[in-house]
Design an enzyme around this catalytic site. Sequence first.
Site, PDB file in Angstrom:
ATOM      1  N   HIS A  34       0.865  -1.176   0.000  1.00  0.00           N
ATOM      2  CA  HIS A  34       0.000   0.000   0.000  1.00  0.00           C
ATOM      3  C   HIS A  34       0.905   1.229   0.000  1.00  0.00           C
ATOM      4  O   HIS A  34       2.138   1.102  -0.053  1.00  0.00           O
ATOM      5  CB  HIS A  34      -0.952  -0.040   1.199  1.00  0.00           C
ATOM      6  CG  HIS A  34      -0.259  -0.269   2.524  1.00  0.00           C
ATOM      7  ND1 HIS A  34       0.630   0.631   3.063  1.00  0.00           N
ATOM      8  CD2 HIS A  34      -0.306  -1.310   3.397  1.00  0.00           C
ATOM      9  CE1 HIS A  34       1.077   0.173   4.213  1.00  0.00           C
ATOM     10  NE2 HIS A  34       0.534  -1.010   4.433  1.00  0.00           N
ATOM     11  N   HIS A  37       4.075   1.298   2.188  1.00  0.00           N
ATOM     12  CA  HIS A  37       5.234   0.584   1.629  1.00  0.00           C
ATOM     13  C   HIS A  37       5.851   1.389   0.481  1.00  0.00           C
ATOM     14  O   HIS A  37       7.078   1.465   0.362  1.00  0.00           O
ATOM     15  CB  HIS A  37       4.808  -0.772   1.070  1.00  0.00           C
ATOM     16  CG  HIS A  37       4.226  -1.719   2.065  1.00  0.00           C
ATOM     17  ND1 HIS A  37       2.923  -2.132   2.006  1.00  0.00           N
ATOM     18  CD2 HIS A  37       4.773  -2.349   3.141  1.00  0.00           C
ATOM     19  CE1 HIS A  37       2.675  -2.992   2.990  1.00  0.00           C
ATOM     20  NE2 HIS A  37       3.780  -3.130   3.701  1.00  0.00           N
ATOM     21  N   LYS A 149       5.449   3.114  11.504  1.00  0.00           N
ATOM     22  CA  LYS A 149       4.177   2.443  11.833  1.00  0.00           C
ATOM     23  C   LYS A 149       4.457   1.314  12.828  1.00  0.00           C
ATOM     24  O   LYS A 149       3.738   1.132  13.795  1.00  0.00           O
ATOM     25  CB  LYS A 149       3.563   1.921  10.545  1.00  0.00           C
ATOM     26  CG  LYS A 149       2.536   0.832  10.694  1.00  0.00           C
ATOM     27  CD  LYS A 149       1.197   1.425  10.993  1.00  0.00           C
ATOM     28  CE  LYS A 149       0.094   0.425  11.211  1.00  0.00           C
ATOM     29  NZ  LYS A 149       0.337  -0.950  10.954  1.00  0.00           N
TER      30      LYS A 149
HETATM   31  P1  AMP Z   1       4.833  -5.025   6.621  1.00  0.00           P
HETATM   32  O1  AMP Z   1       4.651  -5.422   5.186  1.00  0.00           O
HETATM   33  O2  AMP Z   1       3.564  -4.718   7.327  1.00  0.00           O
HETATM   34  O3  AMP Z   1       5.759  -5.941   7.364  1.00  0.00           O
HETATM   35  O4  AMP Z   1       5.597  -3.633   6.589  1.00  0.00           O
HETATM   36  C1  AMP Z   1       6.789  -3.481   5.881  1.00  0.00           C
HETATM   37  C2  AMP Z   1       7.361  -2.121   6.196  1.00  0.00           C
HETATM   38  O5  AMP Z   1       6.423  -1.119   5.814  1.00  0.00           O
HETATM   39  C3  AMP Z   1       7.642  -1.929   7.685  1.00  0.00           C
HETATM   40  O6  AMP Z   1       8.866  -1.218   7.830  1.00  0.00           O
HETATM   41  C4  AMP Z   1       6.467  -1.111   8.125  1.00  0.00           C
HETATM   42  O7  AMP Z   1       6.722  -0.293   9.250  1.00  0.00           O
HETATM   43  C5  AMP Z   1       6.214  -0.255   6.904  1.00  0.00           C
HETATM   44  N1  AMP Z   1       4.847   0.252   6.903  1.00  0.00           N
HETATM   45  C6  AMP Z   1       3.708  -0.464   7.027  1.00  0.00           C
HETATM   46  N2  AMP Z   1       2.641   0.348   7.056  1.00  0.00           N
HETATM   47  C7  AMP Z   1       3.115   1.620   6.969  1.00  0.00           C
HETATM   48  C8  AMP Z   1       2.522   2.913   6.959  1.00  0.00           C
HETATM   49  N3  AMP Z   1       1.210   3.075   7.054  1.00  0.00           N
HETATM   50  N4  AMP Z   1       3.327   3.991   6.852  1.00  0.00           N
HETATM   51  C9  AMP Z   1       4.667   3.838   6.766  1.00  0.00           C
HETATM   52  N5  AMP Z   1       5.294   2.652   6.764  1.00  0.00           N
HETATM   53  C10 AMP Z   1       4.533   1.552   6.870  1.00  0.00           C
END
Ligand code: AMP
Length: 283
Positions: A34, A37, A149
Amino acid sequence: MKVIREPAELRGYLRETRAAGHRIALVPTMGCLHEGHLSLLREGRKRGDVLVLSIFVNPLQFGPQEDFSRYPRAEARDLEQAELVGTDIAYLPAPETMYGSGFQTKVDVQQVSQGLCGARRPGHFVGVATVVLKLFHQVEPHVAVFGQKDYQQLQVIRRMVQDLDLDIEVVGMPIVREPDGLAMSSRNSYLSSDERSRAVALSRGLFAARDLYARGERRAAHLVATARAVIDEAGLRIDYLELCETDTLESVSRAHGSCALLAAVYAGTTRLIDNLVLTPPAP
Ligand code: AMP
């Protein structure tokens, strides 16, 4: 964009890149990309000559009762989006590749993993630190970009990088939110429309505490109570809501300098996390 699934192929490809003097940026994710990312990928694009996105739903960081098997997966769409923001390599290892038979080595970043999500999700940060260290070794990035986040995760990784002498710059990026304030998350797709409309109370509660802080309140109990009232009102169930020191994440009873207000709540069965860093106004 090259799609690579095997560590040996990745290593071979990046060896040449590194030998050519190029800077490598890594953005680790679990996919279902999203705007949050994509903001990390855009930052990585600026900071590296070669941008590597990893997509790996890491079984090691999910508890036995958690959502590993139903975690949303959207590989084809992720690859399209990654290419659009200029990713050079999408690295998608299979679980069997990451954790071969006989695998038994784990990384435990201790104190900073203990409270908050660490206390409610036993073993979660061991899983996170282990996979991130493996990705760091496979990619050998110069810079790695993470989102605030997952604030506790970011502090766990910063601690690991420092403690294990990794020569990697860790960049933390601001939370990207939906127009109404809800922090973007792959797990938001689990929410029913009723839960989605109530979920916004999580960020609203944190913002209400931030407004109180801006008016001079420094007592944790009062800041937390303000956020709690908004979250309770919407019928979300609070898993934790705490004011903490920004690096160690130790709980504080009063905000001295900057501190972080961190929360996890349930909207129905979906667990959502969010946080805000509260910073005193410049003198
Ligand atoms: P995930 O796929 O949820 O493991 O997240 C991968 C990376 O994206 C991690 O470093 C998260 O902190 C970051 N991330 C997820 N959601 C957000 C968001 N809303 N804003 C900024 N970074 C995000």
